[in-house]
Scaffold this active site. Structure first.
Site, short mmCIF file in Angstrom:
data_model
loop_
_atom_site.label_atom_id
_atom_site.label_comp_id
_atom_site.label_asym_id
_atom_site.label_seq_id
_atom_site.Cartn_x
_atom_site.Cartn_y
_atom_site.Cartn_z
N GLY A 1 72.07 41.93 35.78
CA GLY A 1 71.23 42.98 35.24
C GLY A 1 71.87 43.52 33.98
O GLY A 1 73.10 43.71 33.92
N SER B 1 75.88 46.75 32.88
CA SER B 1 75.66 45.40 33.39
C SER B 1 76.16 45.32 34.82
O SER B 1 77.14 45.98 35.18
CB SER B 1 76.38 44.38 32.51
OG SER B 1 76.07 43.07 32.91
N ASP B 2 75.48 44.52 35.63
CA ASP B 2 75.92 44.30 37.00
C ASP B 2 75.54 42.88 37.40
O ASP B 2 74.54 42.35 36.92
CB ASP B 2 75.28 45.31 37.96
CG ASP B 2 75.95 45.26 39.32
OD1 ASP B 2 77.08 45.76 39.43
OD2 ASP B 2 75.35 44.71 40.26
N GLN B 3 76.34 42.30 38.28
CA GLN B 3 76.10 40.91 38.65
C GLN B 3 76.35 40.69 40.13
O GLN B 3 77.29 41.24 40.70
CB GLN B 3 77.03 40.00 37.85
CG GLN B 3 76.84 38.52 38.16
CD GLN B 3 77.87 37.68 37.43
OE1 GLN B 3 79.03 37.69 37.78
NE2 GLN B 3 77.43 36.98 36.41
N LYS C 1 74.74 52.47 35.90
CA LYS C 1 76.02 52.48 35.18
C LYS C 1 75.85 53.01 33.77
O LYS C 1 76.65 53.84 33.30
CB LYS C 1 76.62 51.07 35.15
CG LYS C 1 77.13 50.59 36.49
CD LYS C 1 77.62 49.15 36.40
CE LYS C 1 78.15 48.63 37.72
NZ LYS C 1 78.67 47.24 37.61
#
Length: 196
Positions: free
Chosen positions: A105, A68-70, A51
């Site tokens: 992340g 960011s990733d979740q 991203k």
């Protein structure tokens, strides 16, 4: 150097606004599909970086891009965004009385040097025993269909839990601000000393 959040999430935007640093938001163009054999920590790490790099590649001037990733994990199985009511009911039914681990992340990508700082934050949520009536009432009130795990901890979702455990509660909303503070300081930006 400009600061860019590689997200259109109003929740991540609201969290980053706590720093009182000017920033812009841009939507990344990233396929968020899980790769075969990819664990939760591998997935959020790869997507946070993807991203950030996606948005960095669109910039015409140097910038620091936050990606960011979740995802949530129950018994080692990744639980993503439910996207609809029926999936949300099933996610909360499965989580009832159990521990769900969230992986977030975080990547800070420097578009000029092409370097990145990357970190994974975990956060554990112990769910209460939930009745079908409680699950239905919660989903009708908050409709968290775009949220990993089918809840919003910053809202009524807090009533679903017995206990929360982790370094940074902001991780649950999708942007670990403690880790981001450390990354920004390493990049020469101290949120305490700039802004306003």
């Amino acid at each position: 150097m400009q600061l860019i959040l590689a997200s259109t999430s109003p929740y991540r935007k609201s969290l980053l606004e706590k720093f009182r640093i000017p920033f812009s938001c841009h939507a990344p163009h990233t396929d968020e599909s899980q790769l075969e054999g990819e664990t939760a920590d591998m997935l959020v790490s790869r997507l946070a970086r993807a991203k950030a790099e996606s948005v960095a590649n669109m910039l015409t001037e140097p910038g620091l891009v936050i990606g960011s990733d979740q995802v949530a994990s129950l018994d080692g199985e990744i639980i993503g965004k439910p996207l609809n009511h029926n999936v949300a009911v099933e996610q909360l039914r499965r989580a009832s009385g159990r521990l769900v681990r969230f992986y977030t992340g975080l990547c800070l990508f420097n578009s000029e040097s092409k370097t990145c700082q990357l970190q994974i934050e975990t956060f554990d949520v112990q769910f209460r025993q939930l009745s079908a009536e409680q699950i239905e009432a919660y989903l009708q009130k908050e409709q968290p269909y775009q949220c990993a795990g089918s809840f919003m901890s910053e809202g009524l979702g807090i009533c679903l839990f017995e206990r929360l455990s982790g370094r940074d509660p902001n991780s649950l909303v999708g942007l670990p601000l403690i880790a981001l503070t450390e990354m920004l300081q390493q990049a020469g930006i101290d949120p305490l000393c700039i802004g306003d």
